[in-house]
Design an enzyme around this catalytic site. Structure first.
Site, PDB file in Angstrom:
ATOM      1  N   CYS A   4       0.823  -1.210   0.000  1.00 41.63           N
ATOM      2  CA  CYS A   4       0.000   0.000   0.000  1.00 41.63           C
ATOM      3  C   CYS A   4       0.855   1.257   0.000  1.00 41.63           C
ATOM      4  O   CYS A   4       1.726   1.453   0.857  1.00 41.63           O
ATOM      5  CB  CYS A   4      -0.907  -0.022   1.227  1.00 41.63           C
ATOM      6  N   ASP A  30      -1.998  16.198  -1.087  1.00 46.72           N
ATOM      7  CA  ASP A  30      -2.183  15.373  -2.287  1.00 46.72           C
ATOM      8  C   ASP A  30      -1.126  15.751  -3.319  1.00 46.72           C
ATOM      9  O   ASP A  30      -0.827  16.924  -3.535  1.00 46.72           O
ATOM     10  CB  ASP A  30      -3.591  15.590  -2.853  1.00 46.72           C
ATOM     11  N   HIS A  97      -6.417   2.644   0.691  1.00 43.58           N
ATOM     12  CA  HIS A  97      -6.157   2.879   2.112  1.00 43.58           C
ATOM     13  C   HIS A  97      -7.065   4.061   2.446  1.00 43.58           C
ATOM     14  O   HIS A  97      -6.887   5.156   1.894  1.00 43.58           O
ATOM     15  CB  HIS A  97      -4.675   3.209   2.335  1.00 43.58           C
ATOM     16  N   HIS A  99      -8.999   7.192   3.100  1.00 38.89           N
ATOM     17  CA  HIS A  99      -8.506   8.557   3.242  1.00 38.89           C
ATOM     18  C   HIS A  99      -9.638   9.545   3.028  1.00 38.89           C
ATOM     19  O   HIS A  99     -10.534   9.310   2.224  1.00 38.89           O
ATOM     20  CB  HIS A  99      -7.359   8.852   2.260  1.00 38.89           C
ATOM     21  N   HIS A 101     -10.307  13.303   1.777  1.00 39.06           N
ATOM     22  CA  HIS A 101      -9.753  14.484   1.108  1.00 39.06           C
ATOM     23  C   HIS A 101     -10.329  15.739   1.756  1.00 39.06           C
ATOM     24  O   HIS A 101     -11.542  15.831   1.973  1.00 39.06           O
ATOM     25  CB  HIS A 101     -10.165  14.526  -0.364  1.00 39.06           C
TER      26      HIS A 101
HETATM   27  P1  5GP Z   1      -8.764   8.503  -4.380  1.00 38.01           P
HETATM   28  O1  5GP Z   1      -9.245   8.584  -5.796  1.00 38.01           O
HETATM   29  O2  5GP Z   1      -8.310   7.112  -4.026  1.00 38.01           O
HETATM   30  O3  5GP Z   1      -9.753   9.065  -3.410  1.00 38.01           O
HETATM   31  O4  5GP Z   1      -7.530   9.480  -4.306  1.00 38.01           O
HETATM   32  C1  5GP Z   1      -6.215   9.101  -4.164  1.00 38.01           C
HETATM   33  C2  5GP Z   1      -5.392  10.362  -4.148  1.00 38.01           C
HETATM   34  O5  5GP Z   1      -4.071  10.037  -3.790  1.00 38.01           O
HETATM   35  C3  5GP Z   1      -5.322  11.081  -5.503  1.00 38.01           C
HETATM   36  O6  5GP Z   1      -5.882  12.378  -5.354  1.00 38.01           O
HETATM   37  C4  5GP Z   1      -3.828  11.124  -5.813  1.00 38.01           C
HETATM   38  O7  5GP Z   1      -3.439  12.362  -6.377  1.00 38.01           O
HETATM   39  C5  5GP Z   1      -3.190  10.887  -4.468  1.00 38.01           C
HETATM   40  N1  5GP Z   1      -1.912  10.197  -4.530  1.00 38.01           N
HETATM   41  C6  5GP Z   1      -1.629   9.063  -5.235  1.00 38.01           C
HETATM   42  N2  5GP Z   1      -0.352   8.694  -5.033  1.00 38.01           N
HETATM   43  C7  5GP Z   1       0.186   9.617  -4.187  1.00 38.01           C
HETATM   44  C8  5GP Z   1       1.489   9.776  -3.605  1.00 38.01           C
HETATM   45  O8  5GP Z   1       2.421   8.997  -3.827  1.00 38.01           O
HETATM   46  N3  5GP Z   1       1.669  10.840  -2.774  1.00 38.01           N
HETATM   47  C9  5GP Z   1       0.652  11.711  -2.498  1.00 38.01           C
HETATM   48  N4  5GP Z   1       0.949  12.740  -1.678  1.00 38.01           N
HETATM   49  N5  5GP Z   1      -0.574  11.594  -3.018  1.00 38.01           N
HETATM   50  C10 5GP Z   1      -0.811  10.561  -3.863  1.00 38.01           C
HETATM   51 ZN    ZN Z   2      -2.281   1.111   3.705  1.00 36.60          ZN
END
Ligand code: 5GP
Ligand code: ZN
Length: 117
Positions: A4, A30, A97, A99, A101
């Site tokens: 992860c 992000d 994982h 999260h 936003h």
């Molecule tokens: P989800 O679509 O799962 O809610 O959002 C995942 C978020 O994680 C995305 O907005 C993406 O830009 C962010 N993200 C993905 N990989 C990384 C990373 O390695 N570092 C950081 N800081 N954010 C990440």
């Molecule tokens: Zn995790």
């Protein structure tokens, strides 16, 4: 250790711009911000998504949600913010994982989120 990416960020194996950390929670910006302020708050415990939670997760989820307002203010969002949790394939979750936003910034939301009137 699992694969992860957020667990690796929490463990310090992948760099990030950290916002906050305590025993149970971790917050970081992000990598691809959709607004002037865009960070995520996660439980340190690996929980894949909101679909995987049950009553045993209530303490950490309560702690997480109780912290969001303070963190948002600390990042310069005194007038409010958008809180987004994407869950599963239909919810277009990319990182499995859990999260939250936190998205905000002066007068940006109307441009970035069509449903925001
Ligand atoms: P989800 O679509 O799962 O809610 O959002 C995942 C978020 O994680 C995305 O907005 C993406 O830009 C962010 N993200 C993905 N990989 C990384 C990373 O390695 N570092 C950081 N800081 N954010 C990440
Ligand atoms: Zn995790």
């Amino acid at each position: 250790m699992n694969d992860c990416i957020f667990c690796k960020i929490i463990a310090g194996e992948i760099p990030c711009k950290k916002v906050y950390e305590d025993d149970d929670l971790f917050a970081f910006h992000d990598i691809n911000p959709m607004a002037p302020v865009h960070f995520m708050v996660v439980p340190k415990q690996h929980i894949a998504s909101l679909a995987e939670t049950d009553a045993s997760h209530a303490p950490v989820l309560g702690k997480l949600f109780a912290k969001l307002g303070e963190l948002a203010k600390s990042q310069g969002l005194p007038d409010g913010f958008r809180t987004i949790i994407n869950t599963g394939r239909v919810g277009r979750q990319e990182v499995y994982h859990l999260h939250v936003h936190i998205v905000g910034g002066p007068d940006q939301l109307g441009h970035m989120l069509p449903r925001n009137k």
